[in-house]
Design a protein around this motif. Sequence first.
Motif, PDB file in Angstrom:
ATOM      1  N   HIS A 244       0.828  -1.208   0.000  1.00  0.00           N
ATOM      2  CA  HIS A 244       0.000   0.000   0.000  1.00  0.00           C
ATOM      3  C   HIS A 244       0.862   1.257   0.000  1.00  0.00           C
ATOM      4  N   LEU A 245       1.929   1.264   0.798  1.00  0.00           N
ATOM      5  CA  LEU A 245       2.804   2.429   0.859  1.00  0.00           C
ATOM      6  C   LEU A 245       3.482   2.699  -0.483  1.00  0.00           C
ATOM      7  N   THR A 246       3.855   1.636  -1.198  1.00  0.00           N
ATOM      8  CA  THR A 246       4.479   1.796  -2.518  1.00  0.00           C
ATOM      9  C   THR A 246       3.517   2.452  -3.492  1.00  0.00           C
ATOM     10  N   VAL A 247       2.272   1.976  -3.496  1.00  0.00           N
ATOM     11  CA  VAL A 247       1.249   2.554  -4.377  1.00  0.00           C
ATOM     12  C   VAL A 247       0.981   4.009  -4.005  1.00  0.00           C
ATOM     13  N   VAL A 248       0.897   4.297  -2.701  1.00  0.00           N
ATOM     14  CA  VAL A 248       0.669   5.672  -2.224  1.00  0.00           C
ATOM     15  C   VAL A 248       1.792   6.597  -2.686  1.00  0.00           C
ATOM     16  N   THR A 249       3.022   6.137  -2.559  1.00  0.00           N
ATOM     17  CA  THR A 249       4.181   6.954  -2.958  1.00  0.00           C
ATOM     18  C   THR A 249       4.144   7.270  -4.447  1.00  0.00           C
ATOM     19  N   LEU A 250       3.869   6.256  -5.268  1.00  0.00           N
ATOM     20  CA  LEU A 250       3.827   6.454  -6.719  1.00  0.00           C
ATOM     21  C   LEU A 250       2.705   7.410  -7.115  1.00  0.00           C
ATOM     22  N   PHE A 251       1.518   7.206  -6.541  1.00  0.00           N
ATOM     23  CA  PHE A 251       0.354   7.994  -6.950  1.00  0.00           C
ATOM     24  C   PHE A 251       0.407   9.418  -6.409  1.00  0.00           C
ATOM     25  N   TYR A 252       0.545   9.548  -5.086  1.00  0.00           N
ATOM     26  CA  TYR A 252       0.514  10.878  -4.482  1.00  0.00           C
ATOM     27  C   TYR A 252       1.742  11.700  -4.865  1.00  0.00           C
ATOM     28  N   GLY A 253       2.891  11.034  -4.990  1.00  0.00           N
ATOM     29  CA  GLY A 253       4.106  11.766  -5.341  1.00  0.00           C
ATOM     30  C   GLY A 253       3.974  12.507  -6.653  1.00  0.00           C
ATOM     31  N   THR A 254       3.533  11.797  -7.696  1.00  0.00           N
ATOM     32  CA  THR A 254       3.399  12.436  -9.013  1.00  0.00           C
ATOM     33  C   THR A 254       2.215  13.397  -9.052  1.00  0.00           C
ATOM     34  N   ALA A 255       1.098  13.041  -8.391  1.00  0.00           N
ATOM     35  CA  ALA A 255      -0.092  13.901  -8.426  1.00  0.00           C
ATOM     36  C   ALA A 255       0.166  15.239  -7.728  1.00  0.00           C
ATOM     37  N   ILE A 256       0.800  15.202  -6.556  1.00  0.00           N
ATOM     38  CA  ILE A 256       1.102  16.447  -5.840  1.00  0.00           C
ATOM     39  C   ILE A 256       2.105  17.282  -6.630  1.00  0.00           C
ATOM     40  N   TYR A 257       3.095  16.615  -7.210  1.00  0.00           N
ATOM     41  CA  TYR A 257       4.091  17.340  -8.011  1.00  0.00           C
ATOM     42  C   TYR A 257       3.433  18.038  -9.201  1.00  0.00           C
ATOM     43  N   MET A 258       2.408  17.383  -9.778  1.00  0.00           N
ATOM     44  CA  MET A 258       1.732  17.954 -10.950  1.00  0.00           C
ATOM     45  C   MET A 258       0.762  19.071 -10.582  1.00  0.00           C
ATOM     46  N   TYR A 259      -0.055  18.853  -9.543  1.00  0.00           N
ATOM     47  CA  TYR A 259      -1.189  19.744  -9.301  1.00  0.00           C
ATOM     48  C   TYR A 259      -0.969  20.784  -8.211  1.00  0.00           C
ATOM     49  N   MET A 260      -0.022  20.534  -7.305  1.00  0.00           N
ATOM     50  CA  MET A 260       0.162  21.469  -6.192  1.00  0.00           C
ATOM     51  C   MET A 260       1.314  22.438  -6.417  1.00  0.00           C
TER      52      MET A 260
END
Length: 313
Positions: A244-260
């Motif tokens: 779960h942590l691996t999936v969270v890192t991949l998803f949130y890492g790129t999404a926050i970098y893109m949108y925030m």
Amino acid sequence: METTNRSSRTDFILLGFSDRPHLERIISVAVFIFYLVTLVGNTAIILVSYLDTQLHTPMYFFLSNLSAVDLCYTTSIIPQMLVNLWGPTKSITYAGCALQFFFALDLGATECLLLAVMAYDRYAAVCQPLHYMVIMHPGLCHRMVLISWLGGLGSALILCSLTLKLPRCGHRLVDNFFCEMPALIKMACVYSRVIEIAVLTLGVILLLVPLSLILISYGVITQAVMRIKSASRWRKVLNTCGSHLTVVTLFYGTAIYMYMRPQKTKSQDEGKFLTLFYTIVTPSLNPLIYTLRNKEVKSALKRILKLKTVQQS
């Protein structure tokens, strides 16, 4: 003829990687392979979780929903992308663009909330093991999933309605490979303070708040893991939580970098490749991460295949 000309003037042109034609063929092959992996892997997780009674637990109920989100998300983007990469035209109708934009936002936001729900499930399993099935009863699980889907739907309706109302002054070129919010906002010929505030607010609600809850959950889980003396239980916790942590890192890492981040601080090419990663690569990795690190899923697959072989013989 007049209707055709009128519709062609309202269609959007998805530029994608047209400025790098030598990369388009390579990208199209890679995208097709990743899409097949996504379809097979996520469908397998849904079927295994449904067919194997030993996986009728909250964790696999949430995982099945995550797989369903990934299937719908990639299917809303990749088929049109492949058509544009393989075909002579790069166009998409206004209605097609609006639908693609809506479903991408809806499903992306739903995944943000689902990952937070799954972190709470792991917290209950590790920190309250004796009361886990009482805490995570079916009614609560269904409500949490319903809230995740409705939260994604609500945020998509707000952002879609605001973005699609922006005046474009005849601009039809979408500088991306699908109708994504940053590219559509850049087409507008006016600056909208309202949409900037809406994006920032929903970004905090859907990205930063869930991520904070996930980090808090894993902080408590880490403390609990340190007190575990059983080696087998310790490995089991690390396997399920690590996936779960691996999936969270991949998803949130790129999404926050893109949108925030402010849009002006990143190049368009960087944005395209980041978008390519979290829309195509990440959904294909999710089933691999969960199956490779999870003995329960692998055992369930073996049981189902063995049962099917016995029935055929």
